[in-house]
Design a protein around this motif. Structure first.
Motif, mmCIF file in Angstrom:
data_model
loop_
_atom_site.group_PDB
_atom_site.id
_atom_site.type_symbol
_atom_site.label_atom_id
_atom_site.label_comp_id
_atom_site.label_asym_id
_atom_site.label_seq_id
_atom_site.Cartn_x
_atom_site.Cartn_y
_atom_site.Cartn_z
ATOM 1 N N ARG B 140 0.716 -1.294 0.075
ATOM 2 C CA ARG B 140 0.068 0.018 -0.232
ATOM 3 C C ARG B 140 0.887 1.106 0.070
ATOM 4 O O ARG B 140 0.437 2.396 -0.388
ATOM 5 C CB ARG B 140 -0.946 -0.104 1.172
ATOM 6 C CG ARG B 140 -1.936 -1.185 0.963
ATOM 7 C CD ARG B 140 -3.090 -1.054 1.965
ATOM 8 N NE ARG B 140 -3.707 0.144 1.980
ATOM 9 C CZ ARG B 140 -4.655 0.811 2.910
ATOM 10 N NH1 ARG B 140 -4.615 0.138 3.948
ATOM 11 N NH2 ARG B 140 -5.477 1.857 2.467
ATOM 12 N N ALA B 141 1.896 1.282 0.527
ATOM 13 C CA ALA B 141 2.737 2.284 0.468
ATOM 14 C C ALA B 141 3.449 2.396 -0.884
ATOM 15 O O ALA B 141 3.432 3.876 -1.106
ATOM 16 C CB ALA B 141 4.348 2.066 1.592
ATOM 17 N N ALA B 142 3.740 1.428 -1.498
ATOM 18 C CA ALA B 142 4.254 1.672 -2.997
ATOM 19 C C ALA B 142 3.007 2.410 -3.774
ATOM 20 O O ALA B 142 3.151 3.251 -4.755
ATOM 21 C CB ALA B 142 4.667 0.205 -3.597
ATOM 22 N N ALA B 143 1.790 1.881 -3.473
ATOM 23 C CA ALA B 143 0.472 2.310 -4.285
ATOM 24 C C ALA B 143 0.449 3.719 -4.119
ATOM 25 O O ALA B 143 0.010 4.553 -5.075
ATOM 26 C CB ALA B 143 -0.768 1.487 -3.618
ATOM 27 N N ARG B 144 0.684 4.166 -2.792
ATOM 28 C CA ARG B 144 0.376 5.568 -2.545
ATOM 29 C C ARG B 144 1.214 6.292 -3.104
ATOM 30 O O ARG B 144 0.790 7.373 -3.520
ATOM 31 C CB ARG B 144 0.358 5.822 -1.038
ATOM 32 C CG ARG B 144 -0.200 7.171 -0.530
ATOM 33 C CD ARG B 144 -0.285 7.115 1.022
ATOM 34 N NE ARG B 144 -1.203 8.534 1.394
ATOM 35 C CZ ARG B 144 -0.313 9.456 1.562
ATOM 36 N NH1 ARG B 144 0.888 9.840 1.386
ATOM 37 N NH2 ARG B 144 -1.125 10.718 1.886
ATOM 38 N N GLU B 145 2.369 6.026 -3.043
ATOM 39 C CA GLU B 145 3.409 6.871 -3.805
ATOM 40 C C GLU B 145 3.102 7.017 -5.324
ATOM 41 O O GLU B 145 3.210 8.087 -6.038
ATOM 42 C CB GLU B 145 5.038 6.177 -3.612
ATOM 43 C CG GLU B 145 6.128 7.183 -4.358
ATOM 44 C CD GLU B 145 7.240 6.153 -4.350
ATOM 45 O OE1 GLU B 145 8.300 7.032 -5.096
ATOM 46 O OE2 GLU B 145 7.305 5.190 -3.864
ATOM 47 N N TRP B 146 2.706 5.938 -6.071
ATOM 48 C CA TRP B 146 2.411 5.991 -7.410
ATOM 49 C C TRP B 146 1.151 6.973 -7.696
ATOM 50 O O TRP B 146 1.059 7.753 -8.532
ATOM 51 C CB TRP B 146 2.009 4.681 -8.040
ATOM 52 C CG TRP B 146 3.006 3.993 -8.872
ATOM 53 C CD1 TRP B 146 3.901 4.584 -9.484
ATOM 54 C CD2 TRP B 146 3.414 2.600 -8.529
ATOM 55 N NE1 TRP B 146 5.223 3.626 -10.166
ATOM 56 C CE2 TRP B 146 4.638 2.372 -9.468
ATOM 57 C CE3 TRP B 146 3.329 1.381 -7.894
ATOM 58 C CZ2 TRP B 146 5.481 1.342 -9.488
ATOM 59 C CZ3 TRP B 146 3.988 0.352 -8.107
ATOM 60 C CH2 TRP B 146 5.095 0.120 -8.809
ATOM 61 N N ALA B 147 0.200 6.869 -6.816
ATOM 62 C CA ALA B 147 -1.258 7.509 -6.942
ATOM 63 C C ALA B 147 -0.733 9.008 -6.957
ATOM 64 O O ALA B 147 -1.601 9.614 -7.619
ATOM 65 C CB ALA B 147 -2.115 6.965 -5.826
ATOM 66 N N LEU B 148 -0.187 9.509 -5.914
ATOM 67 C CA LEU B 148 0.294 10.745 -5.553
ATOM 68 C C LEU B 148 1.016 11.197 -6.802
ATOM 69 O O LEU B 148 0.802 12.541 -7.305
ATOM 70 C CB LEU B 148 0.923 11.007 -4.396
ATOM 71 C CG LEU B 148 0.169 10.787 -2.959
ATOM 72 C CD1 LEU B 148 1.115 11.102 -1.865
ATOM 73 C CD2 LEU B 148 -1.071 11.320 -2.922
#
Lengths: 407, 407
Positions: B140-148
């Motif tokens: 989820r941390a990786a996902a949040r970086e991509w999403a931002l």
């Protein structure tokens, strides 16, 4: 079954109707250049000016003016000149580089750039022919500069086109590239013997077209490695029968120029008769847009649609093949393709051809022009067919008396 | 006319068949990740791995594992994890940037990069759901970086995507971008209140979707200026009914979250009922792929083809609209769209749906997957419909007793 002289007359009348359509609807008196986004009746539905279409229409008008007496009208040359000047004024992205835009606003500001060589190639083709028609060397000088840049990019400097180098992308060559290099050389070499750079381009184009003949010449693959090896996956199996046939008549020109009868025979077998065999829809007629060499379904959504230009190129290729070596079956194939094209694509109400039919042959897009369809394939194929049919009639050729045989 | 409970059971059975197809044919045990180029019977016809398709399939498997008891099978989570690890290992172009490739070789080397935000968005979507299913925060941390990063590119730093700035290109926003930004926020916000960055993304996505509602909400334009003005030409008039309906159900979710009944009503009228009115083929059924807001012919060759995903999004949008405010005509529309889709796109022999039909509804491409079709729209829509139908049945809704009315 229409006779050769009937076909010659049909081609001439249709050429008149096609050119009238573009003269009536596509000119921009304010900025020069041509609209290509024209509805069925010629209404401009988008004012974007596509550089491919500008160069191609300049070529058509100039070639007609120069070589066909009934088109030697000053207004046709003036429209071509306005198109050429528009390209010289607006197409380049910067004065330092021959790179040009793919699309321009009506007044000539760049909208979009393709990472390919095609826009520059059509600038070169149009400007060279304009220079011949107008007898102004500066147009041909500009054309030569663009043509040599295309040749250099094609032969080894593709990174200048702005595509990133990625570790997983196999080195590849698209058939369209050597085909266009050969077409450019053909255009620029006419009456200009002894230009070593252009002869080298012609040679490279011809040799690199041959790399796409694969599996014992039984297929023509749209994409191969620069060494002529098959590439994996859908990319490597893709076939485009229209491109194959266009390459066919260009290679026949080259074989004739070199006096290479073996090359001519190979071009007829692999690039004219072959694509008609594997590319023709046995159920509904017409050449498919794309096929897969192993019989998989192509991933292009339009793969089974019937586009105007493959049929147009097939007419030219079959007459060129028959001119090269008159075998009756080639003429029967020509008549079948021409009958299909005239039946399905013509628009007797408004002129010019429809471009995009469903597999079954109904009009899917009613537009007469767009980002990729302008004043080119219909006019060029009609002009070349009218010329070749005239030469055959002068030779005293007679049409075959048997009906077309099914493939 | 099938009842709601019959439709719920059909959706569930079809979801099982769809997932079984991808589990059986798309996994790569050697490198992880998924093949998406699958023939009708599941044969892999190309080994390229498309990043959109990886992220989407990770999302589907993880969501099913997490939320649907009959899919809570360890092998499904393991396949999702192998897909997520493949993306984390191979998708990025460099460690310094969140930019990812569009296509990878089977073993994960980059083949092609798109100058858009979509690949990164689907990485974020898949990894966030995987993190929830696997209960591993690092995904989820990786996902949040991509999403931002997607949110930042969408809202004002598009030059990082590598598109050249050209003087003739009008500033523009494609509907897909705010739609995807809202979808990402929806995904990442589930159960995570108080994340200001994500709330801002949701707000921006919703507000920017509304910019595409034009002409008194009577049309949904695919491309507008960043300030919500119409753009000239075909680009500015383009409509995509499938995108409109997908934006519709996303906006309904946002309206529900904010308790904004007026926004919900506007979403139903302009983004659900509207596109069904102007986007549905009155002659052959199905939503068109593209239309022109002024009635010109679109230039997209596939404009009148029937693609699987617009019909899938329409089912979801209509049930979401009915859930929002139960009016019988919405349910009748749902039943009509679902009946069309199940009749034309299902493949009872091999599972998963055909993707590309002719206007008339015959299969034009026999592939089950390709560069732009993978394990996503069919599975997601079936899952969401099964969920919503279950909720409606629990509420005690009954199906309408009148037949569908013609549009």
């Amino acid at each position: 079954m229409a006779s050769l002289s009937e076909w010659r007359d049909r081609m001439a009348a249709e050429l008149d109707a096609v050119v009238a359509f573009w003269e009536r609807h596509s000119h921009d008196p304010q900025h020069g250049g041509f609209f290509s986004c024209l509805s069925r009746d010629g209404t401009v539905y988008d004012e974007t000016k596509y550089v491919w279409m500008q160069g191609r229409q300049v070529w058509v008008y100039s070639r007609l003016y120069r070589t066909v007496p009934r088109f030697r009208r000053p207004e046709l040359l003036e429209a071509a000149r306005a198109g050429g000047e528009f390209l010289l004024r607006c197409a380049r992205l910067s004065p330092e580089s021959p790179r040009v835009a793919f699309a321009l606003t009506r007044d000539g500001r760049p909208v979009w750039v393709q990472r390919t060589v095609f826009s520059e190639a059509f600038c070169a083709m149009g400007l060279d022919e304009l220079g011949r028609a107008a007898e102004e060397p500066r147009y041909r000088a500009a054309a030569r500069e663009w043509a040599l840049a295309v040749g250099a990019w094609a032969r080894g400097a593709p990174q200048e086109l702005g595509r990133p180098r990625l570790s997983g992308t196999p080195p590849q060559q698209a058939l369209a590239v050597p085909m266009l290099v050969l077409a450019l050389a053909q255009q620029l070499l006419e009456g200009a013997g002894g230009d070593g750079d252009l002869e080298a381009m012609a040679e490279w184009g011809a040799q690199n077209i041959l790399l796409h003949l694969q599996r014992g010449d039984s297929v023509v693959l749209e994409n191969v490695s620069p060494e002529g090896q098959e590439l994996p996956g859908s990319l490597g199996r893709l076939m485009n029968p229209g491109h194959a046939m266009e390459a066919g008549w260009l290679l026949l020109w080259f074989a004739g120029r070199r006096g290479d009868a073996g090359l001519g025979a190979r071009a007829v077998a692999a690039l004219v008769e072959g694509p008609l065999r594997w590319g023709w829809d046995p159920h509904h007629g017409g050449l498919f847009a794309f096929l897969d060499a192993d019989g998989h379904c192509p991933t292009q959504l339009e793969w089974n649609m019937k586009l105007w230009w493959p049929q147009a190129e097939a007419m030219v290729a079959l007459l060129a093949a028959y001119t090269h070596r008159p075998r009756p079956r080639l003429l029967r194939h020509f008549q079948r393709v021409a009958a299909y094209l005239f039946d399905k694509f013509r628009d007797p109400d408004h002129g010019e051809w429809f471009g995009y039919l469903s597999r079954e042959g109904t009009v899917a897009l009613t537009i007469k022009g767009g980002p990729f369809k302008g004043c080119f394939h219909a006019a060029r194929s009609l002009l070349l067919c009218e010329e070749m049919l005239g030469e055959l009639l002068q030779r005293g050729e007679t049409p075959p008396d048997s009906p077309p045989s099914p493939q």
